[in-house]
Design an enzyme around this catalytic site. Sequence first.
Site, mmCIF file in Angstrom:
data_model
loop_
_atom_site.group_PDB
_atom_site.id
_atom_site.type_symbol
_atom_site.label_atom_id
_atom_site.label_comp_id
_atom_site.label_asym_id
_atom_site.label_seq_id
_atom_site.Cartn_x
_atom_site.Cartn_y
_atom_site.Cartn_z
ATOM 1 N N GLY A 45 1.128 -1.198 -0.134
ATOM 2 C CA GLY A 45 0.038 -0.081 -0.289
ATOM 3 C C GLY A 45 1.204 1.068 0.045
ATOM 4 N N GLN A 50 3.178 9.900 1.323
ATOM 5 C CA GLN A 50 3.924 9.368 1.252
ATOM 6 C C GLN A 50 5.113 9.571 -0.099
ATOM 7 O OE1 GLN A 50 2.285 5.636 2.369
ATOM 8 N NE2 GLN A 50 4.639 4.700 3.155
ATOM 9 N N CYS A 95 5.302 0.082 7.396
ATOM 10 C CA CYS A 95 5.562 1.207 6.437
ATOM 11 C C CYS A 95 6.721 1.695 5.652
ATOM 12 C CB CYS A 95 5.058 2.204 7.670
ATOM 13 S SG CYS A 95 4.625 4.136 6.586
ATOM 14 N N LEU A 96 6.347 1.725 4.257
ATOM 15 C CA LEU A 96 7.313 2.093 3.466
ATOM 16 C C LEU A 96 8.265 3.152 4.029
ATOM 17 C CD1 LEU A 96 5.914 1.214 0.010
ATOM 18 C CD2 LEU A 96 7.705 -0.332 1.323
ATOM 19 N N HIS A 138 -4.548 1.645 7.732
ATOM 20 C CA HIS A 138 -3.134 2.082 7.762
ATOM 21 C C HIS A 138 -2.803 3.388 6.965
ATOM 22 C CE1 HIS A 138 1.399 1.608 8.265
ATOM 23 N NE2 HIS A 138 1.322 1.838 7.154
ATOM 24 N N GLU A 139 -3.371 2.678 5.314
ATOM 25 C CA GLU A 139 -3.165 4.431 4.484
ATOM 26 C C GLU A 139 -4.477 5.244 4.714
ATOM 27 O OE1 GLU A 139 -1.050 4.090 2.601
ATOM 28 O OE2 GLU A 139 -0.562 1.649 3.264
ATOM 29 N N HIS A 142 -2.510 7.605 6.990
ATOM 30 C CA HIS A 142 -1.601 8.201 6.214
ATOM 31 C C HIS A 142 -2.417 9.588 5.853
ATOM 32 C CE1 HIS A 142 2.366 6.177 6.319
ATOM 33 N NE2 HIS A 142 1.903 5.338 5.448
#
Length: 174
Positions: A45, A50, A95-96, A138-139, A142
């Site tokens: 994701g 991000q 997380c990226l 999670h997204e 963000h």
Amino acid sequence: MTLPLSTYGSAVLRKKSEPIAEITPELLELARNMLETMYKANGIGLAAPQVGKNIRLFVIDLSKEEEERNPIIFFNPEVQAEEGDNPLELDEEGCLSVPDIWAKISRPSRVRLTYTNEKGQSIEMREVSGKLARCIQHEIDHLNGVLFTDKMSMADKAVNVGKLKRMAKGKHSL
């Protein structure tokens, strides 16, 4: 085209994202570039903040490498926990934008989601569960300026405080 990833400490990750008024060819290109960036980073994701854009857009693909890709593009998503018996589930997340840190995070097990797809159609998903529900939450976080590190247990924060401080000092993109 792959895009630079904003990492822990970047101000863009802490801002609430703005709704998208119209799905334009430029936004569709951004979504495709986000998918390419996510695939290259081995993620499942990726939210627009991000990659430095504070707009309400994220992409998800839960397919395995050996499977055919199955990307989903979410414009202006809104999520709610499903009503009724909906226990919290504790599962590991990464997380990226917070590389090399993993922690168990508690989230509702089922959600309801509304969003606009890349064709401009309004979509409602009910009773979403499992990995997809976790990834969506999670997204969405963000898009609201929240990182999974904000939801870590005190013990996980204590274990990772050094890494997080070093990341915040760097305020760099990967």
